[in-house]
Design a protein around this motif. Structure first.
Motif, PDB file in Angstrom:
ATOM      1  N   GLY A  94     -48.744 -50.198  30.042  1.00 62.49           N
ATOM      2  CA  GLY A  94     -48.153 -51.434  30.521  1.00 62.49           C
ATOM      3  C   GLY A  94     -46.899 -51.213  31.332  1.00 62.49           C
ATOM      4  N   ASN A  95     -46.307 -52.333  31.702  1.00 64.57           N
ATOM      5  CA  ASN A  95     -45.083 -52.325  32.483  1.00 64.57           C
ATOM      6  C   ASN A  95     -44.402 -53.656  32.219  1.00 64.57           C
ATOM      7  OD1 ASN A  95     -43.330 -53.013  34.718  1.00 64.57           O
ATOM      8  ND2 ASN A  95     -44.160 -51.205  35.762  1.00 64.57           N
ATOM      9  N   ILE A  96     -43.250 -53.623  31.618  1.00 67.08           N
ATOM     10  CA  ILE A  96     -42.573 -54.864  31.234  1.00 67.08           C
ATOM     11  C   ILE A  96     -42.252 -55.732  32.454  1.00 67.08           C
ATOM     12  CG2 ILE A  96     -40.175 -54.059  31.216  1.00 67.08           C
ATOM     13  CD1 ILE A  96     -41.827 -56.137  28.469  1.00 67.08           C
ATOM     14  N   ASN A  97     -42.009 -55.104  33.608  1.00 67.38           N
ATOM     15  CA  ASN A  97     -41.683 -55.869  34.817  1.00 67.38           C
ATOM     16  C   ASN A  97     -42.924 -56.450  35.482  1.00 67.38           C
ATOM     17  OD1 ASN A  97     -38.884 -55.331  34.634  1.00 67.38           O
ATOM     18  ND2 ASN A  97     -39.241 -53.301  35.500  1.00 67.38           N
ATOM     19  N   HIS A  98     -44.060 -55.766  35.391  1.00 65.93           N
ATOM     20  CA  HIS A  98     -45.275 -56.236  36.042  1.00 65.93           C
ATOM     21  C   HIS A  98     -46.126 -57.117  35.132  1.00 65.93           C
ATOM     22  CE1 HIS A  98     -48.559 -56.183  38.937  1.00 65.93           C
ATOM     23  NE2 HIS A  98     -49.376 -55.823  37.958  1.00 65.93           N
ATOM     24  N   TYR A  99     -46.386 -56.649  33.903  1.00 63.21           N
ATOM     25  CA  TYR A  99     -47.245 -57.372  32.968  1.00 63.21           C
ATOM     26  C   TYR A  99     -46.472 -58.250  31.985  1.00 63.21           C
ATOM     27  CZ  TYR A  99     -50.807 -53.995  34.416  1.00 63.21           C
ATOM     28  OH  TYR A  99     -51.666 -53.226  35.131  1.00 63.21           O
ATOM     29  N   ALA A 100     -45.217 -57.909  31.746  1.00 59.77           N
ATOM     30  CA  ALA A 100     -44.362 -58.573  30.752  1.00 59.77           C
ATOM     31  C   ALA A 100     -44.764 -58.214  29.322  1.00 59.77           C
ATOM     32  CB  ALA A 100     -44.347 -60.096  30.940  1.00 59.77           C
ATOM     33  N   TYR A 101     -45.513 -57.115  29.165  1.00 52.98           N
ATOM     34  CA  TYR A 101     -45.874 -56.639  27.835  1.00 52.98           C
ATOM     35  C   TYR A 101     -46.365 -55.195  27.921  1.00 52.98           C
ATOM     36  CZ  TYR A 101     -50.660 -57.747  29.323  1.00 52.98           C
ATOM     37  OH  TYR A 101     -51.832 -57.820  30.005  1.00 52.98           O
ATOM     38  N   TYR A 102     -46.498 -54.585  26.755  1.00 54.68           N
ATOM     39  CA  TYR A 102     -47.129 -53.275  26.606  1.00 54.68           C
ATOM     40  C   TYR A 102     -48.352 -53.440  25.718  1.00 54.68           C
ATOM     41  CZ  TYR A 102     -42.940 -51.180  28.573  1.00 54.68           C
ATOM     42  OH  TYR A 102     -41.912 -50.847  29.406  1.00 54.68           O
ATOM     43  N   PHE A 103     -49.330 -52.543  25.878  1.00 54.56           N
ATOM     44  CA  PHE A 103     -50.525 -52.625  25.042  1.00 54.56           C
ATOM     45  C   PHE A 103     -50.993 -51.231  24.646  1.00 54.56           C
ATOM     46  CE2 PHE A 103     -51.949 -52.612  29.427  1.00 54.56           C
ATOM     47  CZ  PHE A 103     -53.053 -51.789  29.443  1.00 54.56           C
ATOM     48  N   ALA A 104     -51.827 -51.191  23.589  1.00 59.91           N
ATOM     49  CA  ALA A 104     -52.405 -49.959  23.082  1.00 59.91           C
ATOM     50  C   ALA A 104     -53.885 -50.212  22.794  1.00 59.91           C
ATOM     51  CB  ALA A 104     -51.697 -49.519  21.795  1.00 59.91           C
ATOM     52  N   ASP A 105     -54.652 -49.147  22.724  1.00 58.28           N
ATOM     53  CA  ASP A 105     -56.075 -49.256  22.421  1.00 58.28           C
ATOM     54  C   ASP A 105     -56.321 -49.027  20.941  1.00 58.28           C
ATOM     55  OD1 ASP A 105     -56.791 -49.667  25.077  1.00 58.28           O
ATOM     56  OD2 ASP A 105     -57.112 -47.536  25.457  1.00 58.28           O
ATOM     57  N   ILE A 106     -57.289 -49.767  20.397  1.00 58.72           N
ATOM     58  CA  ILE A 106     -57.796 -49.519  19.056  1.00 58.72           C
ATOM     59  C   ILE A 106     -59.318 -49.452  19.153  1.00 58.72           C
ATOM     60  CG2 ILE A 106     -55.850 -50.560  17.814  1.00 58.72           C
ATOM     61  CD1 ILE A 106     -57.546 -53.057  17.377  1.00 58.72           C
ATOM     62  N   LEU A 107     -59.943 -48.760  18.211  1.00 61.26           N
ATOM     63  CA  LEU A 107     -61.394 -48.684  18.115  1.00 61.26           C
ATOM     64  C   LEU A 107     -61.801 -49.354  16.811  1.00 61.26           C
ATOM     65  CD1 LEU A 107     -61.839 -44.975  19.250  1.00 61.26           C
ATOM     66  CD2 LEU A 107     -62.379 -47.027  20.578  1.00 61.26           C
ATOM     67  N   VAL A 108     -62.713 -50.324  16.889  1.00 57.86           N
ATOM     68  CA  VAL A 108     -63.073 -51.143  15.735  1.00 57.86           C
ATOM     69  C   VAL A 108     -64.563 -51.042  15.465  1.00 57.86           C
ATOM     70  CG1 VAL A 108     -63.014 -53.468  14.744  1.00 57.86           C
ATOM     71  CG2 VAL A 108     -61.230 -52.761  16.351  1.00 57.86           C
TER      72      VAL A 108
END
Length: 161
Positions: free
Chosen positions: A44-58
């Motif tokens: 992510g990018n706080i300036n572009h997306y306004a958040y960060y994310f991570a992957d999970i496997l379910v």
């Protein structure tokens, strides 16, 4: 929308940030994993997306990938389940509980039913500070932090659809 209730069994540690490149395991990450700390890339990018994310496997036998927003202000993270017409567009396909042989619905006889029952399954409702609300039914399934490049072990966690 699917919700994951974070507990003591899964924690997120960012060992890198950036584009969707394959993580490079270094000695520090290996040392952390030897002590029971799970690692995953933070995107992510706080300036572009306004958040960060991570992957999970379910799920299992073939885990389904979900990219979830890392939100330090919430005990739940969300991703869409099949059948949700109002969940918007996401990076990954909607989670299909019927493809997971390890998923089990939480029935109303368990003590997890803080918001009542819906068709014999425990239900939930979460209201966020900006005013939105999400509701659904709880189930248990396997989850692994990170993508297929990480060597994190799956654990069982509560989800909701």
């Amino acid at each position: 929308m699917c919700m994951l209730r974070w507990g003591n069994s899964v924690a997120l540690l960012a060992v890198g940030a950036g584009a969707a490149a394959a993580p490079v395991h270094n000695a520090n990450a290996t040392r952390l994993q030897e002590h029971g700390v799970e690692t995953a890339w933070l995107y992510g990018n706080i300036n572009h997306y306004a958040y960060y994310f991570a992957d999970i496997l379910v799920g299992s036998p073939k885990p389904q990938r979900a990219s979830v927003i890392v939100d330090t202000g919430s005990r739940l993270v969300g991703f869409p389940c099949t059948g949700c017409d109002h969940c918007g567009t996401h990076l990954d396909l909607s989670f299909d509980i019927s493809l997971s042989t390890s998923a089990t619905w939480l029935n109303c006889s368990r003590n997890h039913c803080s918001k009542g029952c819906q068709n014999g399954h425990c239900s939930y409702q979460e209201t966020y500070s900006e005013g939105s609300t999400i509701t659904g039914r709880w189930f248990d399934d396997k989850v692994r932090l990170g993508d297929s490049f990480e060597d994190n072990k799956p654990v069982y966690a509560n989800f909701g659809c």
